[in-house]
Scaffold this motif. Structure first.
Motif, PDB file in Angstrom:
ATOM      1  N   GLU A  73       0.818  -1.203   0.000  1.00  0.00           N
ATOM      2  CA  GLU A  73       0.000   0.000   0.000  1.00  0.00           C
ATOM      3  C   GLU A  73       0.855   1.257   0.000  1.00  0.00           C
ATOM      4  O   GLU A  73       0.362   2.349   0.290  1.00  0.00           O
ATOM      5  CB  GLU A  73      -0.941  -0.003   1.209  1.00  0.00           C
ATOM      6  CG  GLU A  73      -1.982  -1.105   1.153  1.00  0.00           C
ATOM      7  CD  GLU A  73      -2.926  -1.073   2.334  1.00  0.00           C
ATOM      8  OE1 GLU A  73      -2.797  -0.157   3.178  1.00  0.00           O
ATOM      9  OE2 GLU A  73      -3.790  -1.953   2.430  1.00  0.00           O
ATOM     10  N   LYS A  74       2.161   1.118  -0.327  1.00  0.00           N
ATOM     11  CA  LYS A  74       3.006   2.290  -0.438  1.00  0.00           C
ATOM     12  C   LYS A  74       2.515   3.153  -1.595  1.00  0.00           C
ATOM     13  O   LYS A  74       2.061   2.654  -2.617  1.00  0.00           O
ATOM     14  CB  LYS A  74       4.454   1.883  -0.675  1.00  0.00           C
ATOM     15  CG  LYS A  74       5.111   1.211   0.530  1.00  0.00           C
ATOM     16  CD  LYS A  74       6.564   0.894   0.231  1.00  0.00           C
ATOM     17  CE  LYS A  74       7.251   0.254   1.439  1.00  0.00           C
ATOM     18  NZ  LYS A  74       8.660  -0.090   1.156  1.00  0.00           N
ATOM     19  N   LEU A  75       2.667   4.467  -1.436  1.00  0.00           N
ATOM     20  CA  LEU A  75       2.192   5.384  -2.458  1.00  0.00           C
ATOM     21  C   LEU A  75       2.877   5.132  -3.795  1.00  0.00           C
ATOM     22  O   LEU A  75       2.246   5.169  -4.849  1.00  0.00           O
ATOM     23  CB  LEU A  75       2.425   6.829  -1.998  1.00  0.00           C
ATOM     24  CG  LEU A  75       1.802   7.927  -2.852  1.00  0.00           C
ATOM     25  CD1 LEU A  75       0.300   7.772  -2.908  1.00  0.00           C
ATOM     26  CD2 LEU A  75       2.176   9.295  -2.318  1.00  0.00           C
ATOM     27  N   ARG A 356      -6.494   2.940   3.773  1.00  0.00           N
ATOM     28  CA  ARG A 356      -6.639   1.750   2.939  1.00  0.00           C
ATOM     29  C   ARG A 356      -7.922   1.784   2.117  1.00  0.00           C
ATOM     30  O   ARG A 356      -7.971   1.275   0.995  1.00  0.00           O
ATOM     31  CB  ARG A 356      -6.600   0.497   3.811  1.00  0.00           C
ATOM     32  CG  ARG A 356      -6.623  -0.818   3.033  1.00  0.00           C
ATOM     33  CD  ARG A 356      -6.416  -1.986   3.962  1.00  0.00           C
ATOM     34  NE  ARG A 356      -5.141  -1.867   4.651  1.00  0.00           N
ATOM     35  CZ  ARG A 356      -4.998  -2.013   5.966  1.00  0.00           C
ATOM     36  NH1 ARG A 356      -6.055  -2.267   6.727  1.00  0.00           N
ATOM     37  NH2 ARG A 356      -3.808  -1.891   6.523  1.00  0.00           N
ATOM     38  N   ASN A 357      -8.975   2.388   2.655  1.00  0.00           N
ATOM     39  CA  ASN A 357     -10.228   2.488   1.905  1.00  0.00           C
ATOM     40  C   ASN A 357     -10.035   3.242   0.593  1.00  0.00           C
ATOM     41  O   ASN A 357     -10.675   2.929  -0.418  1.00  0.00           O
ATOM     42  CB  ASN A 357     -11.291   3.182   2.753  1.00  0.00           C
ATOM     43  CG  ASN A 357     -11.734   2.342   3.931  1.00  0.00           C
ATOM     44  OD1 ASN A 357     -11.669   1.116   3.893  1.00  0.00           O
ATOM     45  ND2 ASN A 357     -12.164   2.996   5.005  1.00  0.00           N
ATOM     46  N   PHE A 358      -9.138   4.230   0.608  1.00  0.00           N
ATOM     47  CA  PHE A 358      -8.856   4.980  -0.611  1.00  0.00           C
ATOM     48  C   PHE A 358      -7.796   4.277  -1.457  1.00  0.00           C
ATOM     49  O   PHE A 358      -7.815   4.379  -2.691  1.00  0.00           O
ATOM     50  CB  PHE A 358      -8.406   6.394  -0.261  1.00  0.00           C
ATOM     51  CG  PHE A 358      -9.469   7.228   0.384  1.00  0.00           C
ATOM     52  CD1 PHE A 358     -10.453   7.841  -0.379  1.00  0.00           C
ATOM     53  CD2 PHE A 358      -9.504   7.392   1.759  1.00  0.00           C
ATOM     54  CE1 PHE A 358     -11.445   8.610   0.215  1.00  0.00           C
ATOM     55  CE2 PHE A 358     -10.486   8.156   2.364  1.00  0.00           C
ATOM     56  CZ  PHE A 358     -11.467   8.765   1.595  1.00  0.00           C
ATOM     57  N   ALA A 359      -6.875   3.560  -0.814  1.00  0.00           N
ATOM     58  CA  ALA A 359      -5.842   2.842  -1.566  1.00  0.00           C
ATOM     59  C   ALA A 359      -6.448   1.766  -2.449  1.00  0.00           C
ATOM     60  O   ALA A 359      -5.898   1.438  -3.512  1.00  0.00           O
ATOM     61  CB  ALA A 359      -4.827   2.230  -0.606  1.00  0.00           C
ATOM     62  N   LEU A 361      -8.985   2.044  -4.205  1.00  0.00           N
ATOM     63  CA  LEU A 361      -9.761   2.662  -5.283  1.00  0.00           C
ATOM     64  C   LEU A 361      -8.920   3.075  -6.478  1.00  0.00           C
ATOM     65  O   LEU A 361      -9.420   3.748  -7.390  1.00  0.00           O
ATOM     66  CB  LEU A 361     -10.495   3.910  -4.751  1.00  0.00           C
ATOM     67  CG  LEU A 361     -11.386   3.725  -3.520  1.00  0.00           C
ATOM     68  CD1 LEU A 361     -11.999   5.060  -3.119  1.00  0.00           C
ATOM     69  CD2 LEU A 361     -12.469   2.699  -3.792  1.00  0.00           C
ATOM     70  N   VAL A 362      -7.629   2.689  -6.486  1.00  0.00           N
ATOM     71  CA  VAL A 362      -6.732   3.196  -7.529  1.00  0.00           C
ATOM     72  C   VAL A 362      -7.132   2.731  -8.926  1.00  0.00           C
ATOM     73  O   VAL A 362      -6.750   3.355  -9.912  1.00  0.00           O
ATOM     74  CB  VAL A 362      -5.274   2.773  -7.232  1.00  0.00           C
ATOM     75  CG1 VAL A 362      -4.751   3.471  -6.014  1.00  0.00           C
ATOM     76  CG2 VAL A 362      -5.179   1.259  -7.075  1.00  0.00           C
ATOM     77  N   VAL A 363      -7.904   1.655  -9.030  1.00  0.00           N
ATOM     78  CA  VAL A 363      -8.306   1.166 -10.359  1.00  0.00           C
ATOM     79  C   VAL A 363      -9.486   1.960 -10.891  1.00  0.00           C
ATOM     80  O   VAL A 363      -9.474   2.448 -12.027  1.00  0.00           O
ATOM     81  CB  VAL A 363      -8.640  -0.337 -10.297  1.00  0.00           C
ATOM     82  CG1 VAL A 363      -9.201  -0.809 -11.638  1.00  0.00           C
ATOM     83  CG2 VAL A 363      -7.402  -1.143  -9.941  1.00  0.00           C
ATOM     84  N   HIS A 364     -10.547   2.111 -10.086  1.00  0.00           N
ATOM     85  CA  HIS A 364     -11.778   2.747 -10.559  1.00  0.00           C
ATOM     86  C   HIS A 364     -11.793   4.257 -10.361  1.00  0.00           C
ATOM     87  O   HIS A 364     -12.470   4.964 -11.112  1.00  0.00           O
ATOM     88  CB  HIS A 364     -12.987   2.131  -9.844  1.00  0.00           C
ATOM     89  CG  HIS A 364     -13.222   0.696 -10.209  1.00  0.00           C
ATOM     90  ND1 HIS A 364     -13.516   0.305 -11.485  1.00  0.00           N
ATOM     91  CD2 HIS A 364     -13.190  -0.442  -9.465  1.00  0.00           C
ATOM     92  CE1 HIS A 364     -13.666  -1.018 -11.525  1.00  0.00           C
ATOM     93  NE2 HIS A 364     -13.465  -1.480 -10.308  1.00  0.00           N
ATOM     94  N   PHE A 365     -11.094   4.758  -9.339  1.00  0.00           N
ATOM     95  CA  PHE A 365     -11.064   6.198  -9.077  1.00  0.00           C
ATOM     96  C   PHE A 365      -9.609   6.654  -8.906  1.00  0.00           C
ATOM     97  O   PHE A 365      -9.206   7.080  -7.822  1.00  0.00           O
ATOM     98  CB  PHE A 365     -11.871   6.538  -7.818  1.00  0.00           C
ATOM     99  CG  PHE A 365     -13.339   6.228  -7.919  1.00  0.00           C
ATOM    100  CD1 PHE A 365     -14.215   7.155  -8.440  1.00  0.00           C
ATOM    101  CD2 PHE A 365     -13.831   4.989  -7.510  1.00  0.00           C
ATOM    102  CE1 PHE A 365     -15.575   6.877  -8.533  1.00  0.00           C
ATOM    103  CE2 PHE A 365     -15.185   4.700  -7.610  1.00  0.00           C
ATOM    104  CZ  PHE A 365     -16.062   5.646  -8.126  1.00  0.00           C
ATOM    105  N   PRO A 366      -8.797   6.550  -9.953  1.00  0.00           N
ATOM    106  CA  PRO A 366      -7.366   6.857  -9.811  1.00  0.00           C
ATOM    107  C   PRO A 366      -7.102   8.301  -9.414  1.00  0.00           C
ATOM    108  O   PRO A 366      -6.208   8.575  -8.600  1.00  0.00           O
ATOM    109  CB  PRO A 366      -6.798   6.539 -11.202  1.00  0.00           C
ATOM    110  CG  PRO A 366      -7.968   6.585 -12.124  1.00  0.00           C
ATOM    111  CD  PRO A 366      -9.146   6.137 -11.323  1.00  0.00           C
ATOM    112  N   GLU A 367      -7.859   9.238  -9.983  1.00  0.00           N
ATOM    113  CA  GLU A 367      -7.626  10.654  -9.669  1.00  0.00           C
ATOM    114  C   GLU A 367      -7.952  10.947  -8.213  1.00  0.00           C
ATOM    115  O   GLU A 367      -7.172  11.595  -7.491  1.00  0.00           O
ATOM    116  CB  GLU A 367      -8.477  11.530 -10.590  1.00  0.00           C
ATOM    117  CG  GLU A 367      -8.318  13.024 -10.320  1.00  0.00           C
ATOM    118  CD  GLU A 367      -9.235  13.870 -11.186  1.00  0.00           C
ATOM    119  OE1 GLU A 367      -9.376  15.077 -10.903  1.00  0.00           O
ATOM    120  OE2 GLU A 367      -9.838  13.303 -12.138  1.00  0.00           O
ATOM    121  N   GLU A 368      -9.109  10.469  -7.761  1.00  0.00           N
ATOM    122  CA  GLU A 368      -9.517  10.726  -6.380  1.00  0.00           C
ATOM    123  C   GLU A 368      -8.605  10.007  -5.386  1.00  0.00           C
ATOM    124  O   GLU A 368      -8.248  10.563  -4.340  1.00  0.00           O
ATOM    125  CB  GLU A 368     -10.967  10.277  -6.173  1.00  0.00           C
ATOM    126  CG  GLU A 368     -11.999  11.156  -6.857  1.00  0.00           C
ATOM    127  CD  GLU A 368     -12.129  10.873  -8.347  1.00  0.00           C
ATOM    128  OE1 GLU A 368     -11.459   9.925  -8.821  1.00  0.00           O
ATOM    129  OE2 GLU A 368     -12.899  11.567  -9.037  1.00  0.00           O
TER     130      GLU A 368
END
Length: 540
Positions: A73-75, A356-359, A361-368
């Motif tokens: 989950e590293k940036l 982690r809830n936002f991590a 989402l990188v596939v469907h909401f990459p910008e957010e």
């Protein structure tokens, strides 16, 4: 058992299917490598089915469960860049409070062996030039790490005499070095019991694996024998463990979490709910973990495996809390099973879970996801700065209140703006992540409002690796008694590690002084026993 990430091409899948069908048609056995591939596929399918049933599991998380993508989950891993958009930052050494490793235990000094010169001595003529004289110089020295089997069998033969009149036996007295490792006639010494327990409950080696290895090395012992010795050790440690529970009751900060486990003999039972008083059938078994900070002493690490969650463990501990003590600070995730039903608390929630809830989402909401993760990165940077500058708790709180609280509010504002702009629906995965953040904002931002509040619960997450390691190797406990033995020994070993105490030396000493530890367990805690056991420390 975890499924390995096995990638097969379409041709390989077709070939495997053909081999399986051929084996079925001709009643043949599959080769081991095909059985392993099928087992991995079944385990992966089971994980995917469990994930699909969960409403909160998105495609990215399913891909992680299947082992198709990196679980980091590293940036940099999530965004596919070297440092993310916030720029690079020097790697810094982490303090023991945030490091994944326990405090260093004092190294055992090496045994020193002197090798004297036999052919020449001081004042002799030099054998090389035959002109000069030899004089004393600094000795040449090196350290060699040698190996030996974990256990050695030593037969002690004590001479005896017998009176031909009364028949009395006169037996030779055993030396102190023998008696310090166990009473007369005791087959397995205190050190052997301690090492068996550390192999099982710290290293995660099941009893049968230890027995097989020892038999291979020429010292055969069965799995049941090793369990019996661990039970003897747990009985000697029980007074110390009970004292740790009492000390934990007056802690000012608790980290709590739990993980699933199995007890084969445990049947579902009716238990009264702590929240509404209704009885419910409980069948889920968990190992709950707790790190209790005393303030003026080392942290206490405790485990409990039963039909309960971490909140119920904390409830049991807080029943022992002294009257008039201020409300403790509790760090956990936001699950209701971590809530305490009776004692007033100050709540701090884990930001690693919120992030982690936002991590995911990188596939469907990459910008957010990128926008939130880059903001969250600043918060951990601020916490690292506080650690590197060795700020006091008050200074750290002021630092976070000035620098991190605006970032937390910015994350909340950003999520609300994106939903208001219809960039995502409120019931989408991004909307659910924003709702979680908003709903638990007070707990997630507690480190900006309460002195000493941690940023995340990573310490307890790492602490649960001990029971998880044992579960992955042994898979289950046979009975509740076996689970209780594991809880006592693992708690004491983990507390020793957190205090920087050598567990092997400590476990030997407590067994050697078991009667004294039962009478005064406060004097035989990992950080107090040395003053009562100086001879043991020298012997170790």
């Amino acid at each position: 058992m975890a499924a390995s990430a096995t990638t097969l091409t379409e041709a390989q899948v077709e070939a495997l299917t053909t081999r399986v069908q051929h084996a079925l048609d001709h009643d043949l056995a599959l080769p081991p490598e095909d059985v392993r591939l099928l087992l991995d596929a079944l385990m992966t399918l089971a994980k995917l089915q469990a994930g699909i049933k969960s409403r909160r599991v998105g495609l990215h998380k399913l891909r992680k469960l299947a082992g198709l993508v990196d679980a980091s989950e590293k940036l940099s891993s999530l965004l596919g860049t070297a440092t993310g958009k916030s720029g690079s930052r020097k790697a810094s050494s982490r303090s023991p409070a945030t490091s994944a490793e326990p405090p260093a235990v004092e190294a055992v000094p090496p045994t020193v062996e002197h090798h004297a010169l036999e052919d020449v001595s001081k004042g002799d003529d030099c054998p090389e030039c035959e002109t000069g004289k030899l004089y004393k110089y600094d000795p040449a020295s090196f350290v060699r790490i040698e190996s030996q089997p974990p256990f050695n069998a030593v037969q002690h033969v004590a001479e005896r005499l017998r009176c031909n009149a009364c028949g009395v036996f006169i037996t030779a007295t055993l030396p102190d070095s023998v008696l310090q490792d166990g009473g007369r006639g005791q087959k397995y010494g205190y050190g052997a019991r301690a090492l068996m327990a550390m192999n099982k409950y710290f290293a995660g080696h099941p009893f049968y694996r230890q027995g097989t290895l020892n038999q291979l090395l020429g010292v055969p012992m069965t799995a049941s024998t090793i369990f019996d010795q661990c039970e003897h050790l747990a009985n000697d440690l029980k007074p110390v463990h009970d004292t740790l529970l009492k000390l934990a009751a007056d802690a000012w900060l608790y980290h709590i979490d739990d993980t699933g486990n199995r007890i084969l003999d445990q049947k579902p039972v009716m238990k009264r709910s702590r929240h509404d008083g209704r009885e419910r059938l409980r069948s889920g078994i968990h190992t709950s973990g707790m790190i209790a900070e005393q303030g003026d002493g080392p942290p206490l690490v405790l485990y409990q495996t039963s039909l309960s969650h971490a909140g119920e463990l904390l409830d049991d501990v807080l029943r022992l809390r002294s009257d008039g003590s201020p409300p403790p600070l509790v760090m956990s995730d936001a699950l209701s099973s971590n809530h305490v039903s009776r004692t007033p608390l100050r709540i701090a929630l884990c930001n690693a879970h919120g992030r982690r809830n936002f991590a995911d989402l990188v596939v469907h909401f990459p910008e957010e996801a990128e926008a939130v993760l880059t903001r969250y990165q600043l918060i951990w940077q601020h916490d690292t700065e506080a650690t590197e500058q060795q700020m006091t708790a008050a200074q750290r709180l002021a630092h976070h209140r000035k620098h991190s609280l605006p970032v937390m509010e910015d994350i909340r504002r950003y999520g609300a703006d994106r939903l208001a702009a219809n960039a995502a629906e409120a019931n989408s995965s991004f909307g659910q992540a924003v709702n979680y953040f908003n709903k638990h904002f007070d707990g997630l931002s507690a480190f900006c409002r309460q002195e000493g509040a941690p940023l995340d619960n990573n310490r307890m997450e790492r602490g649960l690796k001990l029971p998880i390691r044992n579960r992955k190797n042994a898979m289950f406990f046979k009975s509740a008694a076996g689970a209780a033995i594991a809880d006592v020994i693992t708690s004491v070993i983990a507390t020793c590690a957190a205090a920087g105490i050598n567990p092997l030396t400590y476990l030997r000493s407590v067994q050697r002084h078991a009667s004294e530890a039962r009478q005064s367990p406060q004097s035989w805690l990992p950080w107090t026993y040395q003053s009562h056991s100086s001879q043991d420390v020298k012997a170790a």
